[in-house]
Write a protein that holds these residues in place. Structure first.
Motif, mmCIF file in Angstrom:
data_model
loop_
_atom_site.group_PDB
_atom_site.id
_atom_site.type_symbol
_atom_site.label_atom_id
_atom_site.label_comp_id
_atom_site.label_asym_id
_atom_site.label_seq_id
_atom_site.Cartn_x
_atom_site.Cartn_y
_atom_site.Cartn_z
ATOM 1 N N PHE A 218 0.730 -1.308 -0.255
ATOM 2 C CA PHE A 218 0.040 0.626 -0.238
ATOM 3 C C PHE A 218 0.864 1.391 0.002
ATOM 4 C CE2 PHE A 218 -3.312 -2.582 2.873
ATOM 5 C CZ PHE A 218 -4.031 -3.200 1.683
ATOM 6 N N TYR A 219 1.984 0.997 0.257
ATOM 7 C CA TYR A 219 2.763 2.150 0.582
ATOM 8 C C TYR A 219 3.498 2.806 -0.905
ATOM 9 C CZ TYR A 219 6.063 -1.437 -0.817
ATOM 10 O OH TYR A 219 7.297 -2.637 -1.310
ATOM 11 N N GLU A 220 2.633 1.982 -1.599
ATOM 12 C CA GLU A 220 3.231 1.974 -3.204
ATOM 13 C C GLU A 220 2.085 3.315 -3.839
ATOM 14 O OE1 GLU A 220 5.885 -1.918 -5.331
ATOM 15 O OE2 GLU A 220 2.896 -1.354 -5.517
ATOM 16 N N VAL A 221 1.062 3.316 -3.212
ATOM 17 C CA VAL A 221 0.068 4.385 -3.542
ATOM 18 C C VAL A 221 -0.060 4.942 -2.542
ATOM 19 C CG1 VAL A 221 -0.972 2.796 -5.750
ATOM 20 C CG2 VAL A 221 -1.688 2.191 -3.170
ATOM 21 N N GLN A 222 0.093 5.610 -1.536
ATOM 22 C CA GLN A 222 0.395 6.417 -0.025
ATOM 23 C C GLN A 222 0.767 7.314 -0.421
ATOM 24 O OE1 GLN A 222 -3.652 4.821 1.283
ATOM 25 N NE2 GLN A 222 -3.288 6.262 -0.039
ATOM 26 N N LYS A 223 0.875 8.572 0.375
ATOM 27 C CA LYS A 223 2.089 9.097 0.859
ATOM 28 C C LYS A 223 2.131 9.495 2.199
ATOM 29 C CE LYS A 223 0.788 12.130 -3.205
ATOM 30 N NZ LYS A 223 0.066 13.397 -3.498
ATOM 31 N N HIS A 224 1.072 9.027 3.727
ATOM 32 C CA HIS A 224 1.817 9.338 4.394
ATOM 33 C C HIS A 224 0.964 8.097 5.255
ATOM 34 C CE1 HIS A 224 1.537 13.781 3.944
ATOM 35 N NE2 HIS A 224 1.043 13.674 2.914
ATOM 36 N N ILE A 225 1.483 7.363 6.617
ATOM 37 C CA ILE A 225 1.146 6.676 8.052
ATOM 38 C C ILE A 225 0.922 7.320 8.770
ATOM 39 C CG2 ILE A 225 2.613 5.208 8.695
ATOM 40 C CD1 ILE A 225 3.593 3.363 6.173
ATOM 41 N N ILE A 226 0.078 7.178 9.216
ATOM 42 C CA ILE A 226 -0.474 7.908 10.294
ATOM 43 C C ILE A 226 -0.555 7.040 11.327
ATOM 44 C CG2 ILE A 226 -2.517 9.414 11.609
ATOM 45 C CD1 ILE A 226 -2.168 8.922 8.052
ATOM 46 N N LEU A 227 0.249 7.410 12.932
ATOM 47 C CA LEU A 227 0.358 6.416 13.646
ATOM 48 C C LEU A 227 -0.445 6.422 14.739
ATOM 49 C CD1 LEU A 227 4.165 6.168 14.106
ATOM 50 C CD2 LEU A 227 2.809 5.133 12.626
ATOM 51 N N THR A 228 -2.303 5.901 14.149
ATOM 52 C CA THR A 228 -3.349 6.090 15.397
ATOM 53 C C THR A 228 -3.364 4.942 16.054
ATOM 54 O OG1 THR A 228 -5.164 5.007 13.571
ATOM 55 C CG2 THR A 228 -4.912 7.662 13.207
ATOM 56 N N GLY A 229 -2.709 3.904 15.778
ATOM 57 C CA GLY A 229 -2.665 2.678 16.500
ATOM 58 C C GLY A 229 -3.754 2.089 17.533
ATOM 59 N N HIS A 230 -5.261 2.930 16.658
ATOM 60 C CA HIS A 230 -6.053 2.643 17.138
ATOM 61 C C HIS A 230 -6.979 1.566 17.536
ATOM 62 C CE1 HIS A 230 -6.553 2.618 12.731
ATOM 63 N NE2 HIS A 230 -7.513 1.839 12.663
ATOM 64 N N ILE A 231 -6.334 0.196 17.143
ATOM 65 C CA ILE A 231 -6.925 -1.380 17.245
ATOM 66 C C ILE A 231 -5.616 -1.901 17.126
ATOM 67 C CG2 ILE A 231 -8.269 -3.442 16.490
ATOM 68 C CD1 ILE A 231 -10.069 -1.640 15.168
ATOM 69 N N VAL A 232 -5.636 -2.583 18.960
ATOM 70 C CA VAL A 232 -4.546 -3.915 18.917
ATOM 71 C C VAL A 232 -5.596 -4.855 17.942
ATOM 72 C CG1 VAL A 232 -2.354 -4.631 20.164
ATOM 73 C CG2 VAL A 232 -3.789 -2.556 19.956
ATOM 74 N N THR A 275 8.799 -2.930 14.957
ATOM 75 C CA THR A 275 9.719 -2.607 15.218
ATOM 76 C C THR A 275 10.323 -1.290 14.250
ATOM 77 O OG1 THR A 275 10.741 -4.375 15.595
ATOM 78 C CG2 THR A 275 9.938 -3.412 17.337
ATOM 79 N N LYS A 276 10.937 -2.417 13.340
ATOM 80 C CA LYS A 276 11.929 -1.948 12.417
ATOM 81 C C LYS A 276 11.172 -0.999 11.161
ATOM 82 C CE LYS A 276 13.938 -6.513 11.847
ATOM 83 N NZ LYS A 276 14.245 -7.213 10.924
ATOM 84 N N LEU A 277 9.337 -1.473 10.450
ATOM 85 C CA LEU A 277 9.207 -0.184 9.473
ATOM 86 C C LEU A 277 8.825 0.967 9.613
ATOM 87 C CD1 LEU A 277 6.217 -3.142 8.911
ATOM 88 C CD2 LEU A 277 8.301 -3.115 7.424
ATOM 89 N N VAL A 278 8.694 0.938 10.368
ATOM 90 C CA VAL A 278 8.686 3.114 10.595
ATOM 91 C C VAL A 278 9.368 3.300 9.700
ATOM 92 C CG1 VAL A 278 8.502 4.932 11.978
ATOM 93 C CG2 VAL A 278 6.810 2.671 12.510
ATOM 94 N N GLN A 279 10.676 3.262 9.468
ATOM 95 C CA GLN A 279 11.837 3.204 9.003
ATOM 96 C C GLN A 279 12.295 3.441 7.932
ATOM 97 O OE1 GLN A 279 14.270 5.898 10.850
ATOM 98 N NE2 GLN A 279 14.440 6.089 8.940
ATOM 99 N N VAL A 280 11.860 2.221 7.798
ATOM 100 C CA VAL A 280 11.872 1.679 6.499
ATOM 101 C C VAL A 280 10.647 2.643 5.542
ATOM 102 C CG1 VAL A 280 10.371 -0.306 4.982
ATOM 103 C CG2 VAL A 280 12.183 -1.077 7.342
ATOM 104 N N PHE A 281 10.079 3.157 6.355
ATOM 105 C CA PHE A 281 8.787 3.765 5.543
ATOM 106 C C PHE A 281 9.188 4.886 5.300
ATOM 107 C CE2 PHE A 281 5.488 0.862 6.611
ATOM 108 C CZ PHE A 281 4.906 -0.497 5.956
ATOM 109 N N LYS A 282 10.078 5.369 5.672
ATOM 110 C CA LYS A 282 10.654 6.929 6.486
ATOM 111 C C LYS A 282 11.319 6.688 5.548
ATOM 112 C CE LYS A 282 9.875 8.066 10.713
ATOM 113 N NZ LYS A 282 10.592 8.669 12.735
ATOM 114 N N ASP A 283 12.431 5.948 4.900
ATOM 115 C CA ASP A 283 13.704 5.562 3.848
ATOM 116 C C ASP A 283 12.685 5.922 2.468
ATOM 117 O OD1 ASP A 283 15.458 5.400 6.140
ATOM 118 O OD2 ASP A 283 15.514 3.292 5.697
ATOM 119 N N ARG A 284 11.879 5.021 2.648
ATOM 120 C CA ARG A 284 10.835 5.024 1.514
ATOM 121 C C ARG A 284 10.481 6.538 0.699
ATOM 122 N NH1 ARG A 284 7.837 -0.518 2.671
ATOM 123 N NH2 ARG A 284 9.535 -2.516 1.743
#
Length: 323
Positions: A218-232, A275-284
């Motif tokens: 989905f990161y290929e077709v989206q610009k922003h990731i918002i860490l809402t964390g609304h449901i675990v 734990t790794k993916l936040v930085q991965v998405f920033k790098d993308r």
């Protein structure tokens, strides 16, 4: 002498035919996740492990990526007998027994550790028993699915920023709660069709755990990731009523032990990846935004009641009290 041997051979054949051979039982295990995801790889491991521990008695084929139908279909398949085992969320179990869906009330869990403590609690045991009594199906294990966050093509920092946002949300009432409380326009698009819907602009946002956002690209077709964390979120490994009834006590233990081991293995992988993916998405090149959860929670509590979903506030309170 020839007659003697012929009679002996016939007798042996009759004895063999009458003996209870170790018949192999072929089973279908279905889910909607990609082959790269731990939910699939650990299901394949579990299928092989059950075969091994049962001395080849059970041959289980795992069908990933909605091959046997969407999540609603495979849940119905348990009852219809078209599938024997599935991995599916409690949101779908809640269609048979609404109280088990209280775990989808937004922000009920403080994080993954709180969820995993709930799974070991008496509250969960009561929920699973209620589901079993209503559906006949058996929940063997629970896997941490990931913490659900929002992706969008427009920046979001506050609940008010979601007003009018065209967002894909699964067709599950509790999933709809947070976006609707913030004024978003929710659209229930099938999981397998979300990428295309984001790509062609049918919707401009969606919500899922980071691992799913990565696996489904989905990161290929989206610009922003918002860490809402609304449901675990979590997934149940469920065995159909028909299969469970046929299993001996020894086989039930094999299925349960293996399912729980597989769930634990998948959970650890999911947590490590998150734990790794936040930085991965920033790098993308995506923008990753933290939110003020209190702002979102206030809107939810103002606009969303427990009773409208068939949940019980007492269950929510008991889960909140779990340490």
């Amino acid at each position: 002498m020839k007659l003697h041997y012929a009679l002996a051979a016939l007798a042996a054949g009759a004895l063999f035919a009458g003996a209870p051979a170790q018949a192999q039982t072929k089973l279908k295990w279905a889910h909607v996740y990609e082959t790269s995801e731990p939910f699939h790889t650990e299901s394949v491991w579990a299928a092989e492990e059950i075969k091994k521990r049962s001395n080849g008695k059970y041959e289980i084929t795992v069908y990933p990526a909605s091959q046997l139908g969407k999540e609603t279909d495979i849940n119905q398949g348990l009852t219809l007998g078209t599938v024997d085992m599935i991995i599916s969320g409690s949101s779908f179990a809640a269609r048979a027994y609404p109280p088990i869906g209280v775990t989808y009330y937004p922000f009920i869990f403080r994080g993954p550790d709180h969820l995993l403590a709930y799974v070991k609690s008496d509250v969960f045991k009561e929920m699973a028993k209620g589901y079993e009594e209503k559906s006949g199906h058996q929940i063997l294990a629970v896997t941490y699915y990931g913490t659900r966050h929002t992706t969008s093509n427009k920046p979001i920092k506050t609940c008010a920023d979601m007003k009018g946002l065209k967002i894909r949300v699964p067709d599950v009432p509790a999933y709809l709660a947070m976006p609707r409380a913030c004024g978003a326009n929710t659209t229930p698009i099938a999981f397998a069709e979300v990428y295309l819907a984001l790509q062609n602009g049918t919707v401009e946002a969606q919500e899922n755990p980071l691992n799913t956002i990565d696996a489904k690209k989905f990161y290929e077709v989206q610009k922003h990731i918002i860490l809402t964390g609304h449901i675990v979120d979590h997934l149940n490994t469920v065995v159909s009523k028909q299969l469970w009834a046929k299993l001996s006590p020894e086989d039930r233990k094999i299925f349960t032990d293996v399912a729980q081991e597989a769930a634990e293995r998948a959970t650890k992988k999911i947590q490590a990846d998150e734990t790794k993916l936040v930085q991965v998405f920033k790098d993308r090149g995506l923008t990753v935004t933290e939110i003020d959860k209190a702002d979102f929670l206030a809107a939810v509590q103002k606009n969303v009641s427990f009773e409208q979903f068939g949940y019980r506030k007492a269950d929510w309170e008991r889960i909140q009290a779990i340490k």
